[in-house]
Motif scaffolding. Structure first.
Motif, mmCIF file in Angstrom:
data_model
loop_
_atom_site.group_PDB
_atom_site.id
_atom_site.type_symbol
_atom_site.label_atom_id
_atom_site.label_comp_id
_atom_site.label_asym_id
_atom_site.label_seq_id
_atom_site.Cartn_x
_atom_site.Cartn_y
_atom_site.Cartn_z
ATOM 1 N N ILE A 15 0.835 -1.215 0.000
ATOM 2 C CA ILE A 15 0.000 0.000 0.000
ATOM 3 C C ILE A 15 0.861 1.252 0.000
ATOM 4 C CG2 ILE A 15 -2.098 -0.986 1.027
ATOM 5 C CD1 ILE A 15 -1.164 0.092 3.738
ATOM 6 N N GLN A 16 0.175 2.376 -0.249
ATOM 7 C CA GLN A 16 0.790 3.687 -0.306
ATOM 8 C C GLN A 16 0.922 4.259 1.118
ATOM 9 O OE1 GLN A 16 -1.701 6.957 -1.728
ATOM 10 N NE2 GLN A 16 -0.745 6.716 -3.736
ATOM 11 N N GLY A 17 1.850 5.146 1.304
ATOM 12 C CA GLY A 17 2.000 5.803 2.607
ATOM 13 C C GLY A 17 0.720 6.463 3.078
ATOM 14 N N ASN A 18 0.044 7.154 2.167
ATOM 15 C CA ASN A 18 -1.193 7.833 2.559
ATOM 16 C C ASN A 18 -2.269 6.833 2.987
ATOM 17 O OD1 ASN A 18 -0.196 10.391 2.212
ATOM 18 N ND2 ASN A 18 -1.054 10.680 0.149
ATOM 19 N N THR A 19 -2.331 5.689 2.319
ATOM 20 C CA THR A 19 -3.298 4.656 2.699
ATOM 21 C C THR A 19 -2.948 4.092 4.068
ATOM 22 O OG1 THR A 19 -3.549 4.110 0.371
ATOM 23 C CG2 THR A 19 -4.386 2.489 1.942
ATOM 24 N N ALA A 20 -1.655 3.887 4.303
ATOM 25 C CA ALA A 20 -1.204 3.388 5.607
ATOM 26 C C ALA A 20 -1.617 4.340 6.716
ATOM 27 C CB ALA A 20 0.309 3.189 5.605
ATOM 28 N N CYS A 21 -1.521 5.632 6.443
ATOM 29 C CA CYS A 21 -1.907 6.644 7.426
ATOM 30 C C CYS A 21 -3.403 6.516 7.750
ATOM 31 C CB CYS A 21 -1.596 8.038 6.871
ATOM 32 S SG CYS A 21 -2.149 9.370 7.916
ATOM 33 N N ALA A 22 -4.216 6.390 6.712
ATOM 34 C CA ALA A 22 -5.671 6.281 6.899
ATOM 35 C C ALA A 22 -6.027 5.000 7.651
ATOM 36 C CB ALA A 22 -6.368 6.325 5.542
ATOM 37 N N GLU A 23 -5.395 3.890 7.274
ATOM 38 C CA GLU A 23 -5.693 2.620 7.941
ATOM 39 C C GLU A 23 -5.244 2.635 9.400
ATOM 40 O OE1 GLU A 23 -7.517 0.140 7.116
ATOM 41 O OE2 GLU A 23 -7.921 0.769 5.064
ATOM 42 N N ALA A 24 -4.116 3.261 9.648
ATOM 43 C CA ALA A 24 -3.629 3.347 11.030
ATOM 44 C C ALA A 24 -4.579 4.201 11.878
ATOM 45 C CB ALA A 24 -2.223 3.930 11.060
ATOM 46 N N ALA A 25 -5.140 5.236 11.258
ATOM 47 C CA ALA A 25 -6.092 6.084 11.991
ATOM 48 C C ALA A 25 -7.279 5.250 12.468
ATOM 49 C CB ALA A 25 -6.556 7.242 11.111
ATOM 50 N N ILE A 26 -7.788 4.407 11.570
ATOM 51 C CA ILE A 26 -8.912 3.527 11.930
ATOM 52 C C ILE A 26 -8.478 2.587 13.057
ATOM 53 C CG2 ILE A 26 -10.439 1.660 11.105
ATOM 54 C CD1 ILE A 26 -11.224 3.975 9.489
ATOM 55 N N ALA A 27 -7.273 2.035 12.920
ATOM 56 C CA ALA A 27 -6.771 1.100 13.942
ATOM 57 C C ALA A 27 -6.591 1.790 15.290
ATOM 58 C CB ALA A 27 -5.452 0.484 13.484
ATOM 59 N N HIS A 71 3.209 8.973 -1.269
ATOM 60 C CA HIS A 71 2.870 8.315 -2.530
ATOM 61 C C HIS A 71 3.704 7.071 -2.821
ATOM 62 C CE1 HIS A 71 0.716 12.101 -4.222
ATOM 63 N NE2 HIS A 71 -0.069 11.339 -3.482
ATOM 64 N N LEU A 72 4.563 6.719 -1.877
ATOM 65 C CA LEU A 72 5.393 5.526 -2.028
ATOM 66 C C LEU A 72 4.566 4.277 -1.733
ATOM 67 C CD1 LEU A 72 8.400 4.365 -2.150
ATOM 68 C CD2 LEU A 72 8.349 4.567 0.335
ATOM 69 N N THR A 73 4.637 3.290 -2.629
ATOM 70 C CA THR A 73 3.966 2.016 -2.372
ATOM 71 C C THR A 73 5.015 0.981 -2.026
ATOM 72 O OG1 THR A 73 2.112 2.527 -3.821
ATOM 73 C CG2 THR A 73 2.532 0.207 -3.401
ATOM 74 N N GLU A 74 4.871 0.371 -0.874
ATOM 75 C CA GLU A 74 5.796 -0.700 -0.498
ATOM 76 C C GLU A 74 5.103 -1.668 0.452
ATOM 77 O OE1 GLU A 74 9.297 1.154 1.120
ATOM 78 O OE2 GLU A 74 8.277 1.875 2.887
ATOM 79 N N LYS A 75 5.848 -2.695 0.802
ATOM 80 C CA LYS A 75 5.275 -3.767 1.608
ATOM 81 C C LYS A 75 5.092 -3.323 3.056
ATOM 82 C CE LYS A 75 7.457 -7.546 3.116
ATOM 83 N NZ LYS A 75 8.238 -8.776 3.134
ATOM 84 N N ILE A 76 3.995 -3.768 3.625
ATOM 85 C CA ILE A 76 3.747 -3.487 5.033
ATOM 86 C C ILE A 76 3.062 -4.698 5.651
ATOM 87 C CG2 ILE A 76 1.621 -2.218 4.404
ATOM 88 C CD1 ILE A 76 1.862 -0.669 6.996
ATOM 89 N N GLU A 77 3.509 -5.028 6.846
ATOM 90 C CA GLU A 77 2.828 -6.082 7.585
ATOM 91 C C GLU A 77 1.918 -5.410 8.599
ATOM 92 O OE1 GLU A 77 5.343 -8.994 9.509
ATOM 93 O OE2 GLU A 77 3.679 -9.638 10.766
ATOM 94 N N LEU A 78 0.612 -5.536 8.389
ATOM 95 C CA LEU A 78 -0.334 -4.866 9.281
ATOM 96 C C LEU A 78 -0.449 -5.656 10.580
ATOM 97 C CD1 LEU A 78 -3.080 -3.916 6.676
ATOM 98 C CD2 LEU A 78 -1.509 -2.354 7.806
ATOM 99 N N PRO A 79 -0.378 -4.961 11.715
ATOM 100 C CA PRO A 79 -0.452 -5.672 12.992
ATOM 101 C C PRO A 79 -1.856 -6.219 13.257
ATOM 102 C CG PRO A 79 -0.386 -3.307 13.364
ATOM 103 C CD PRO A 79 -0.217 -3.515 11.884
#
Lengths: 380, 270
Positions: free
Chosen positions: A11-23, A179-187
């Motif tokens: 995912i993108q950095g911005n998406t990670a930010c949004a998902e983390a907010a929900i978490a 805007h960077l897309t890279e691998k992330i392991e979601l907790p």
């Protein structure tokens, strides 16, 4: 037995930010479209209604900042996201949130400035604005992620710090990371540390919303919970009502700033890479520039150069103590950043200019190349 | 009724000048709350900056004194985060329609379920009498010493056009009507506005002699120049010069923001 399946995503950095907010438990987002932060709003407009939260696109950036403060007072964890020109507009109510001690998270995906600048290009030139953008002496916390997974982690941390210290926290990311897309392991949801604001335990009659407690962070009642109190951006006393008494003003403003300064060890986070007493060159970097610095360091070390990297994850309050410790026997410091030396100046102050500080700056919308940093390590 | 039960007595005396109309509006708000039997814990009263902005400090509710013009923006977040709260915004003519004009029209457009009481004294009182967006053309203020070259906003018609559910206007002389309108406003689902012409003898009255220089003169001026909206329909623009048109501008049942957003939430789960 097979290991539990990991939740790995690209995912993108911005998406990670949004998902983390929900978490983190964010249930309210107010925003206004602006490049390069818009994806955060788009993802949350999709995700928040699913979890029973509220997404609202406001009429402007000023209103978005006001709305998240109102939502936080109503008990929600609240966030807004913006970039340069919008960050300028946030400053008015950002000061209100600092003054009235309202937890909230403000994301600034930095782009080229000044003014409308370079909307689609990376920059790191809002560092000082994050610290001093709103008027008056006020406390602030700002965090700078260096990757997509770091964006996720620091967004969670931003919410936790805002709740713990009753303060606005700025997630100061940049266009490249956003805007960077890279691998992330979601907790796993259960594995995430969540901090919620401390609530009053006293009766409403005894509640002082701005009391000078030992922790310097008074408990916060949400509106509608039976604690009827007053919130204002005027200088106020422990009861929350305005005062012109200079002694009370001094006391209140001292506590406001002390609550961050005296807890700086808890708030400040840095990452030390290859920092030891052999080190001759220290690179101090943050955000996307830390990625270039890391690459340059690896190459230089393979060639035998004794170089280490200090990554500033917390940029405000400023990690001067951590910088002083990391210097060790270094002969020079390199500070690569996408501005004209905003953090290099702070480093000069923190180190008292005991060793040469080489500034490596760029403000044309491009990132600093590893080869450029490598050149300064080996020659400069 | 006992007004004191709603007031923070230790915050008196208030800052409003002798002859100011704002206390009349505040009393009408409190009477209405008393009539409706609303619990103090469930009321949030929010203001911006200016003379009207000081109102929350005096009342025993959940009170929020925000930045200039932004009360409606803060109220938006608060109402959505806690829909059980009765959210009342008190604002002035400058606060609501100059610096906060964008928030006012957009909250009306999205028909957010909050109540807005506009204390319209047609001048910036707190800063000493500068012209506002509702100062009539060629009237005087400290920044229009030769007369105001601007045209005035009609706040009620602005709110109506922007999409509010309920809009009414009255004056601080017409207190019975004010009670009636504020009650209807508070009961209405959606963006509901009562605009109350208020008297500012200290700034407006001092500089514009035709209204009189005392509070009581200004109240009588309002009485003599009030025209009900029904009657105004048959009057020419010339005849309406200097008149204060009052009444209910709009009262309609349309979906409010929360109702529409509940559909959004349902759609997100499909």
């Amino acid at each position: 037995m097979s290991e539990p399946k990991k939740n790995i995503k690209m995912i993108q950095g911005n998406t990670a930010c949004a998902e983390a907010a929900i978490a983190a438990g964010c249930t309210f987002f107010a925003g206004y479209p602006i490049t390069p932060s818009t994806e955060i709003a788009e993802v949350l407009s999709y995700r928040l209604p699913m979890v029973g939260g509220n997404f609202i696109q406001m009429e402007d950036e000023i209103a978005s900042m006001g709305a998240i403060i109102g939502a936080s007072l109503g008990g929600a964890k609240a966030m807004t996201a913006t970039s340069g020109p919008g960050f300028s507009l946030k400053q008015e109510n950002l000061g209100f949130a600092a003054m009235a001690e309202i937890p909230c998270v403000v994301v600034n995906v930095q782009r080229g400035g000044p003014s409308t600048g370079l909307p689609t290009h990376v920059a790191q030139a809002d560092v000082m604005q994050a610290r001093w953008g709103t008027h008056g002496d006020h406390p602030i916390i700002a965090l700078c992620p260096t990757s997509v997974s770091d964006t996720y982690r620091l967004t969670l941390r931003a919410f936790n710090l805002s709740e713990k210290y009753r303060t606005p926290v700025i997630l100061l990311t940049d266009e490249l990371i956003g805007h960077l897309t890279e691998k992330i392991e979601l907790p796993e949801p259960g594995s995430i540390e969540i901090i919620n604001r401390q609530k009053p335990t006293v009766s409403p009659e005894k509640y002082l919303p701005y009391e000078s407690t030992a922790s310097l962070v008074p408990p916060m009642a949400n509106f509608g919970e039976g604690y009827r109190y007053h919130v204002t951006g005027l200088v106020h006393d422990e009861t929350g009502f305005p005062t012109n008494d200079s002694d009370k003003a001094a006391l209140m403003l001292a506590r406001l700033n002390d609550k961050i300064e005296k807890n700086r060890d808890d708030i400040v986070e840095v990452e030390e890479i290859h920092i030891d007493y052999e080190m001759e060159t220290l690179i101090i970097a943050y955000g996307s520039s830390a990625r270039s610095a890391n690459r340059a360091m690896i190459t230089a070390r393979e060639e035998g150069h004794k170089v280490g990297l200090l990554v500033l994850k917390t940029i405000w309050p400023f990690p001067e103590k951590e910088i002083q410790q990391a210097m060790r026997n270094a002969k020079k410091i390199i500070v690569p950043e996408l501005n004209l030396g905003q953090i290099a100046h702070e480093v000069e102050w923190a180190t008292n200019r005991r060793i040469p500080i080489i500034k490596l700056n760029r403000i044309n919308g491009e990132s600093i190349k590893p080869s450029e940093i490598h050149k300064v390590i080996t020659q400069g | 009724m006992d007004y004191l039960q709603y007031l923070r007595k230790d915050k008196m005396p208030h800052i409003w000048c002798d002859g100011c109309g704002h206390g009349i509006i505040l009393k009408s708000i409190l009477r209405t709350i008393d009539t409706l039997g609303w619990e103090k814990d469930n009321i949030a009263l929010i203001s911006g900056i200016g003379c009207s902005g000081r109102t929350p400090g005096y009342v025993d509710f959940n009170t929020l004194h925000t930045t200039h013009g932004r009360a409606i923006a803060f109220a938006t977040g608060l109402k959505l985060a806690n829909p059980k709260l009765h959210v009342i915004v008190v604002t002035g003519d400058g606060d609501a329609t100059a610096i906060g004009g964008n928030h006012f029209i957009h909250a009306a457009r999205r028909n957010l379920d909050i109540n807005v009481i506009v204390f319209n004294n047609r001048i910036y009182g707190m800063t000493g009498g500068q012209c506002s967006p509702t100062t009539p053309t060629l009237k005087k203020s400290t920044t229009t010493p030769y007369g105001n070259p601007d045209s005035a906003f009609d706040i009620s018609r602005l709110a109506e056009a922007a999409g509010a559910s309920y809009v009414a206007r009255t004056t601080t002389f017409h207190v019975a009507k004010m009670d009636q309108y504020i009650k209807a406003c508070f009961l209405k689902k959606g963006f509901s506005v009562v605009e109350a012409y208020s008297n500012c003898p200290t700034s407006y009255g001092k500089m514009n002699k035709e209204t009189g220089r005392r509070g009581v003169d200004m109240l009588l001026y309002q009485k003599d120049n009030m025209v009900p909206i029904e009657k105004a329909k048959d009057m020419s623009d010339e005849e309406l010069q200097g008149k204060l048109v009052t009444g209910v501008f709009v009262d309609r049942n349309i979906p409010d923001y929360t109702e529409n957003y509940s559909i959004v939430k349902q759609n997100s789960k499909k």
